[in-house]
Scaffold this motif. Structure first.
Motif, PDB file in Angstrom:
ATOM      1  N   TRP A  63       0.869  -1.183   0.000  1.00  0.00           N
ATOM      2  CA  TRP A  63       0.000   0.000   0.000  1.00  0.00           C
ATOM      3  C   TRP A  63       0.903   1.229   0.000  1.00  0.00           C
ATOM      4  N   HIS A  64       0.275   2.406  -0.154  1.00  0.00           N
ATOM      5  CA  HIS A  64       1.027   3.647   0.007  1.00  0.00           C
ATOM      6  C   HIS A  64       0.147   4.707   0.657  1.00  0.00           C
ATOM      7  N   PRO A  65       0.686   5.464   1.607  1.00  0.00           N
ATOM      8  CA  PRO A  65      -0.037   6.623   2.149  1.00  0.00           C
ATOM      9  C   PRO A  65      -0.412   7.574   1.015  1.00  0.00           C
ATOM     10  N   ALA A  66      -1.567   8.226   1.142  1.00  0.00           N
ATOM     11  CA  ALA A  66      -2.088   9.021   0.027  1.00  0.00           C
ATOM     12  C   ALA A  66      -3.158   9.987   0.539  1.00  0.00           C
ATOM     13  N   ILE A  67      -3.879  10.609  -0.407  1.00  0.00           N
ATOM     14  CA  ILE A  67      -4.995  11.492  -0.045  1.00  0.00           C
ATOM     15  C   ILE A  67      -6.348  10.846  -0.364  1.00  0.00           C
ATOM     16  N   ILE A  68      -6.302   9.626  -0.912  1.00  0.00           N
ATOM     17  CA  ILE A  68      -7.543   8.925  -1.280  1.00  0.00           C
ATOM     18  C   ILE A  68      -7.498   7.485  -0.764  1.00  0.00           C
ATOM     19  N   ASN A  69      -8.691   6.860  -0.719  1.00  0.00           N
ATOM     20  CA  ASN A  69      -8.790   5.437  -0.398  1.00  0.00           C
ATOM     21  C   ASN A  69      -9.200   4.710  -1.668  1.00  0.00           C
ATOM     22  N   LYS A  70      -8.305   3.856  -2.180  1.00  0.00           N
ATOM     23  CA  LYS A  70      -8.587   3.233  -3.473  1.00  0.00           C
ATOM     24  C   LYS A  70      -7.624   2.087  -3.729  1.00  0.00           C
ATOM     25  N   ALA A 127      -4.256   4.646   0.859  1.00  0.00           N
ATOM     26  CA  ALA A 127      -5.139   4.963   1.987  1.00  0.00           C
ATOM     27  C   ALA A 127      -4.911   6.418   2.377  1.00  0.00           C
ATOM     28  N   ALA A 128      -6.020   7.091   2.718  1.00  0.00           N
ATOM     29  CA  ALA A 128      -5.975   8.545   2.940  1.00  0.00           C
ATOM     30  C   ALA A 128      -5.425   8.896   4.319  1.00  0.00           C
ATOM     31  N   THR A 129      -4.104   8.917   4.392  1.00  0.00           N
ATOM     32  CA  THR A 129      -3.413   9.318   5.625  1.00  0.00           C
ATOM     33  C   THR A 129      -3.330  10.834   5.734  1.00  0.00           C
ATOM     34  N   TRP A 130      -3.480  11.529   4.601  1.00  0.00           N
ATOM     35  CA  TRP A 130      -3.305  12.985   4.541  1.00  0.00           C
ATOM     36  C   TRP A 130      -4.563  13.650   3.989  1.00  0.00           C
ATOM     37  N   LEU A 152      -6.878  16.095   1.578  1.00  0.00           N
ATOM     38  CA  LEU A 152      -6.915  16.306   0.126  1.00  0.00           C
ATOM     39  C   LEU A 152      -6.053  17.505  -0.263  1.00  0.00           C
ATOM     40  N   GLY A 153      -5.364  17.373  -1.389  1.00  0.00           N
ATOM     41  CA  GLY A 153      -4.523  18.469  -1.856  1.00  0.00           C
ATOM     42  C   GLY A 153      -3.078  18.374  -1.383  1.00  0.00           C
ATOM     43  N   THR A 154      -2.807  17.518  -0.388  1.00  0.00           N
ATOM     44  CA  THR A 154      -1.437  17.396   0.113  1.00  0.00           C
ATOM     45  C   THR A 154      -0.524  16.886  -1.005  1.00  0.00           C
ATOM     46  N   PRO A 155       0.514  17.632  -1.390  1.00  0.00           N
ATOM     47  CA  PRO A 155       1.388  17.122  -2.444  1.00  0.00           C
ATOM     48  C   PRO A 155       2.350  16.054  -1.901  1.00  0.00           C
ATOM     49  N   GLY A 156       2.736  15.121  -2.733  1.00  0.00           N
ATOM     50  CA  GLY A 156       3.740  14.128  -2.330  1.00  0.00           C
ATOM     51  C   GLY A 156       5.067  14.822  -2.045  1.00  0.00           C
ATOM     52  N   HIS A 157       5.908  14.185  -1.258  1.00  0.00           N
ATOM     53  CA  HIS A 157       7.271  14.685  -0.982  1.00  0.00           C
ATOM     54  C   HIS A 157       7.265  16.147  -0.527  1.00  0.00           C
ATOM     55  N   SER A 158       6.413  16.455   0.445  1.00  0.00           N
ATOM     56  CA  SER A 158       6.297  17.845   0.880  1.00  0.00           C
ATOM     57  C   SER A 158       6.354  17.932   2.408  1.00  0.00           C
ATOM     58  N   TRP A 159       6.569  19.164   2.917  1.00  0.00           N
ATOM     59  CA  TRP A 159       6.557  19.343   4.373  1.00  0.00           C
ATOM     60  C   TRP A 159       5.173  19.081   4.948  1.00  0.00           C
TER      61      TRP A 159
END
Ligand SMILES: [Zn+2]
Ligand SMILES: [Zn+2]
Length: 460
Positions: free
Chosen positions: A165-172, A381-384, A386-393
């Protein structure tokens, strides 16, 4: 009745604390000694048999439980990103003094996968079923393709199926592929000379490097639109403009839709490098740093993961989560894709094959190499918010929040139930295997040549 959720919920505090400990000790590719140790400690407590130094890589390990077939893998990561040290739970960019940070959420990625392995182990124990579950601690995903080295060296050969899996802004469930890539270090050697007094004596390696970059710039118009070529100048030869630079180096990252595509593009880039050396009377050499393969989808396994996802509700934000995410969105994410201060979290599961936009297929992951070796399914899975960019603070600041922990354990539940489905339904695994064989055709050809060893980017 057995549920993975019960097993994982009972260990929530331990799993969350380990993810936080990894967040607090961010380590770059192939240097993840403390992060690997944190994971191994949890897995030992849970009764897994640990094997370290897989493929001769110091921080690659496996944790195994059970006996016999099927042999099911869960892939985990734990490396961080350079330059992203950031305070947790801050609404603004606030470096915390650390040189690296978990800007891709791998502190969560590894522990979510460990949660899944623990739940599958509990199922095997309770049911008495035959089968083996193995968690793989995979180092150096960022810029290192640790799994591609492990795949080349046969670490995953015994697997019948795998999940990640990968942390993301969506569940899919992930249904997109990812790009294959090569990372190559190009070097030019010339002749140093006084740039004003004896310019005719000098042969500039920096000129060669610049001409190579220009040549590649012209190549970009004539390659498949899904391909990408990036570079960074890692050695410009020195900071004195009154010296003809005798040495220069650039790190190239070449991506294409397939392994064959990236190899063909690489051969064209090589010609450009040789041409640049010819023009400048310098000498060109190059070193293969790493590569990874595109991802092969497995619709049988993905659809089963999706079926399970429709039955298990994703985490829901509470008032505090909503207030924090709303404020973070208003202050720093307005205009970013999907960002919405009124509805800052994707607290729903997206339908199978929902189009999440072009960016979805434009990255690379070394999970691709494992997908060439057995049927594999992954979820986001939506750990963050919406709108959070990857590789960001913004990823780092949200890395220890309740929603991050909840989504991490949710991913663990989905992965565990998917693997348990395979244990319960041998015919499902057979179907997934038949699809896998059809899709990989002649099979896996490791993109990393024999003899190339993993190297951290700080040690080129
Ligand atoms: Zn990343
Ligand atoms: Zn990542």
């Amino acid at each position: 009745m057995f549920t993975a959720k019960q097993v994982i919920d009972a260990r929530a505090a331990r799993l969350d604390a380990a993810a936080d400990a990894i967040w607090a000790t961010p380590e770059l590719a192939f240097e993840e000694r403390r992060s690997a140790a944190t994971q191994i400690e949890v897995l030992r407590e849970e009764g897994f048999a640990i094997e370290e130094h897989l493929a001769g890589i110091e921080t690659a390990f496996s944790a195994r439980f059970g006996k016999g077939k099927p042999i099911l893998g869960v892939l985990g990561e734990f490396d961080a990103l350079s330059g992203l040290g950031q305070e947790a739970d801050s609404l603004e960019k606030k470096p915390n003094g650390m040189s690296a940070g978990h800007g891709c959420g791998h502190n969560l990625l590894g522990m979510g996968s460990i949660a899944a392995a623990i739940a599958v182990k509990a199922y095997l124990e309770e049911s008495g079923s035959e089968g083996t579950v193995i968690y793989f601690g995979c180092p150096g995903e960022e810029g290192g393709s640790g799994k591609a080295f492990m795949a080349r060296d046969h670490v995953f050969d015994e697997l019948d199926a795998a999940v990640s899996w990968h942390p993301a802004i969506i569940n899919k469930v992930n249904t997109n592929s990812s790009l294959a890539n090569y990372q190559i270090l190009f070097k030019f050697d010339g002749t140093a000379a006084h740039a004003a007094a004896n310019p005719e004596m000098g042969r500039s390696a920096l000129d060669a490097l610049e001409l190579m970059n220009i040549g590649v710039q012209f190549l970009r118009e004539h390659m498949p639109s899904s391909a990408r070529i990036h570079y960074s100048i890692v050695d410009s030869g020195g900071i004195s403009p009154n010296v003809v630079q005798p040495h220069a180096e650039a790190l190239y990252l070449i991506r294409a839709a397939t392994n064959d595509g990236v190899r063909q593009l690489y051969e064209r880039v090589l010609k450009i490098a040789e041409g640049a050396a010819l023009m400048t009377e310098t000498k060109e050499s190059h070193e293969f740093i790493k590569a990874c393969s595109n991802t092969i989808n497995n619709e049988v396994l993905q659809r089963e993961m999706d079926r399970i996802m429709t039955q298990i509700a994703p985490p829901v934000p509470d008032q505090e989560d909503l207030a924090f995410a709303r404020e973070l969105t208003l202050r720093t994410l307005m205009g970013a894709p999907h960002a919405d201060p009124e509805k800052p979290y994707a607290a729903i599961k997206l339908p199978y094959d929902y189009n999440v936009g072009e960016a979805a297929g434009s990255g690379s992951t070394d999970v691709g190499d494992v997908s060439w070796l057995c049927p594999l399914a992954q979820l986001s899975a939506a750990t963050w918010c919406l709108g959070t960019p990857g590789h960001s603070w913004q990823v780092v600041t949200q890395g220890k929040r309740r929603m991050a922990h909840d989504a991490m354990r949710y991913a663990g539940v989905i992965m565990a139930e998917t693997l348990i489905s395979l244990l319960k339904q041998p015919d499902l695994l057979q179907k997934a295997t038949a699809e896998f064989r059809k899709r990989v055709g002649k099979g896996y050809i490791a993109p990393i040549p024999e003899g190339v060893r993993p190297r951290s980017l700080t040690n080129l």
